[in-house]
Every structure is written in structure tokens, then in C-alpha cells.
Design an enzyme around this catalytic site. Structure first.
Site, PDB file in Angstrom:
ATOM      1  N   ASP A 134       0.871  -1.160   0.000  1.00 17.93           N
ATOM      2  CA  ASP A 134       0.000   0.000   0.000  1.00 17.93           C
ATOM      3  C   ASP A 134       0.921   1.228   0.000  1.00 17.93           C
ATOM      4  O   ASP A 134       2.110   1.105   0.321  1.00 17.93           O
ATOM      5  CB  ASP A 134      -0.871  -0.051   1.270  1.00 17.93           C
ATOM      6  CG  ASP A 134      -1.664   1.210   1.462  1.00 17.93           C
ATOM      7  OD1 ASP A 134      -2.312   1.651   0.496  1.00 17.93           O
ATOM      8  OD2 ASP A 134      -1.634   1.780   2.577  1.00 17.93           O
TER       9      ASP A 134
ATOM     10  N   ASP B 108      -0.122   5.080   0.909  1.00 17.07           N
ATOM     11  CA  ASP B 108      -0.367   6.049   1.989  1.00 17.07           C
ATOM     12  C   ASP B 108      -0.236   5.364   3.350  1.00 17.07           C
ATOM     13  O   ASP B 108      -1.027   4.477   3.683  1.00 17.07           O
ATOM     14  CB  ASP B 108      -1.783   6.635   1.863  1.00 17.07           C
ATOM     15  CG  ASP B 108      -1.981   7.443   0.583  1.00 17.07           C
ATOM     16  OD1 ASP B 108      -1.112   8.252   0.248  1.00 17.07           O
ATOM     17  OD2 ASP B 108      -3.026   7.264  -0.073  1.00 17.07           O
TER      18      ASP B 108
HETATM   19  C1  BG6 Z   1      -5.920   5.591   0.288  1.00 19.78           C
HETATM   20  C2  BG6 Z   1      -5.950   6.349   1.594  1.00 19.78           C
HETATM   21  O1  BG6 Z   1      -4.628   5.169   0.032  1.00 19.78           O
HETATM   22  O2  BG6 Z   1      -6.368   6.420  -0.783  1.00 19.78           O
HETATM   23  C3  BG6 Z   1      -7.322   6.954   1.829  1.00 19.78           C
HETATM   24  O3  BG6 Z   1      -5.643   5.454   2.652  1.00 19.78           O
HETATM   25  C4  BG6 Z   1      -7.705   7.817   0.632  1.00 19.78           C
HETATM   26  O4  BG6 Z   1      -7.282   7.738   3.001  1.00 19.78           O
HETATM   27  C5  BG6 Z   1      -7.677   6.947  -0.638  1.00 19.78           C
HETATM   28  O5  BG6 Z   1      -9.013   8.359   0.808  1.00 19.78           O
HETATM   29  C6  BG6 Z   1      -8.077   7.697  -1.887  1.00 19.78           C
HETATM   30  O6  BG6 Z   1      -7.114   8.682  -2.165  1.00 19.78           O
HETATM   31  P1  BG6 Z   1      -7.262   9.814  -3.254  1.00 19.78           P
HETATM   32  O7  BG6 Z   1      -5.875  10.400  -3.310  1.00 19.78           O
HETATM   33  O8  BG6 Z   1      -7.656   9.148  -4.544  1.00 19.78           O
HETATM   34  O9  BG6 Z   1      -8.298  10.760  -2.785  1.00 19.78           O
HETATM   35 MG    MG Z   2      -2.695   3.150   3.596  1.00 20.44          MG
END
Ligand code: BG6
Ligand code: MG
Length: 219
Positions: free
Chosen positions: A9, A11
């Protein structure tokens, strides 16, 4: 078990961007007249942007028409983009880069499996856009974690068997996605929160591939 592939993953596993998602969702909650604390935020982690806003609106016990929801998601994303625009190599989490580089040197295939539609921008900020053998992100999948689609697609692109592959995740929805796809799972974060994972560590600097091989051989 002979490990074939490693799926990460982004984030909260590779880089410290989970805190920026939290700040932007919290700002949106405040904008709508309620608050979001770090415990409530655990339910949003790992979900797609759309699933996240649905979860947030449920927490605030508010509902909106589709057009307004689109507008609110765009607003959150604009705040999020502002927060991440100065990210660089210093935002990589401890041990992440060394762990992945050492895995590659040892012949393991590595993939990114992120729910984020901002993943390719972040990989560029971190200067690691060529690190992974395969990148699957929120622009490639239709089902949000805990559905295993993002990791199954990653495994398919790497040509590895999920059963013999490990997912690294910081979100409960992501741990569930890994287990739903029949992967092994290393949780990155707190044992209490990620108790469904096979092992939990604070960051990738706390574990070596040799230790994982040993652990999963016995498992
Ligand atoms: C995930 C995060 O990796 O991505 C979430 O853990 C986030 O918190 C999701 O909402 C979607 O991200 P983005 O950048 O497409 O808004
Ligand atoms: Mg994550």
C-alpha cells in the site's frame, strides 16, 4: 511457503501521506459543522475517495445530493493536493526504500497497490516512480478495499500467486482486502488496530525479508 511477490500500500506504508488525508477530511468535516478524530479516521483509511466521503458523511450524520458530494470530494482533494505539493524523499517512511530495494536485489517482484488516484503524482514527488515492477492505483480499479481487486490485479501483473505473496498495509480495510484475496499480510501500525494481520510492525525498518521468510515458512 516460498514468497513470490510483495505488494505495498502507499499512503501510510511507503510514505507519510495518511496524515494529509486525515487533515483534509477533518477540514471537510469542520467545514460541514462536525469533527473527525483520529479514531474515527481509522474507518476511512484505505477506502477510495468516494467510499471515504460516504463514511465521513455517515459519521457526521449528514446527507447530500450527488452533485454536492462530487463538489465536496473535489474540495477535499484540492486541500489534499495543497498539503502534499511539497512532499519529497524525506516523506518516505523509515526503512521503506531500503526494504523494497533489498527485496528487488533478492529477486522478489514488488508492486504498489494503492486506493489513491493521486498515487502517480506522489511517486514522482518521492522520486520513486520507477521503483515498482507494477503499479495499481485508484484509477485502475472499481472496487474499494476491503475488496481485494487492487492486490489481485497487482499479483496478476507480477505473475505471482496471492497465496505465496505478502501485502503490507496500514489500514484495517487494506488488511481485510489482503486476507480476502488470500494474501499473507504484514500490518504497518498498531497491533490493536491491525489485529487481523499475520504480523504487525511499526514500519518496514523493523523487519527483514529473512525474518518474514522464516515466519511464513513456519506458519
Ligand atoms: C488511500 C488512503 O490510500 O487512498 C485513503 O488510505 C484515501 O485515506 C484513498 O481516501 C483515496 O485517495 P485519493 O488520493 O484518490 O483521494
Ligand atoms: Mg494506507
Amino acid at each position: 511457503m516460498k514468497i513470490e511477490g510483495l505488494l505495498f500500500d502507499m499512503d501510510g506504508v511507503i510514505c507519510d501521506s495518511a496524515k494529509y488525508h486525515y487533515l483534509a477530511w477533518k477540514k471537510l468535516a469542520n467545514h460541514l459543522g462536525f469533527d473527525l478524530d483520529i479514531h474515527q479516521n481509522e474507518h476511512l483509511k484505505g477506502l477510495s475517495r468516494r467510499e471515504s466521503i460516504d463514511a465521513l458523511l455517515k459519521i457526521g450524520d449528514v446527507s447530500f445530493l450527488e452533485d454536492k458530494i462530487e463538489e465536496l470530494m473535489a474540495l477535499k482533494n484540492s486541500w489534499y493536493l495543497e498539503l502534499i505539493k511539497n512532499m519529497d524523499e524525506s516523506d518516505l517512511l523509515p526503512g521503506a526504500l531500503d526494504f523494497i530495494n533489498s527485496a528487488k536485489k533478492n529477486g522478489f517482484k514488488v508492486a504498489l497497490g494503492s486506493s489513491s488516484k493521486n498515487a502517480s503524482a506522489i511517486l514522482k514527488y518521492l522520486n520513486i516512480e520507477n521503483l515498482f515492477d507494477a503499479v495499481v492505483d485508484g484509477t485502475h480499479v472499481t472496487n474499494s478495499k476491503p475488496h481485494p481487486e487492487v492486490f489481485l490485479l497487482g499479483a496478476k501483473m507480477l505473475g505471482v500467486n496471492p497465496k505465496n505473496s505478502i501485502v503490507f498495509e496500514d489500514a484495517t480495510s487494506g488488511v481485510e482486502a489482503a486476507l480476502n484475496g488470500n494474501f499473507k499480510c504484514v500490518g504497518i501500525g498498531k497491533k490493536g488496530t491491525l489485529h487481523k494481520a499475520d504480523i504487525v510492525v511499526n514500519n518496514l525498518g523493523e523487519i527483514t525479508l529473512n525474518q518474514l521468510e522464516e515466519f511464513f515458512q513456519k506458519a
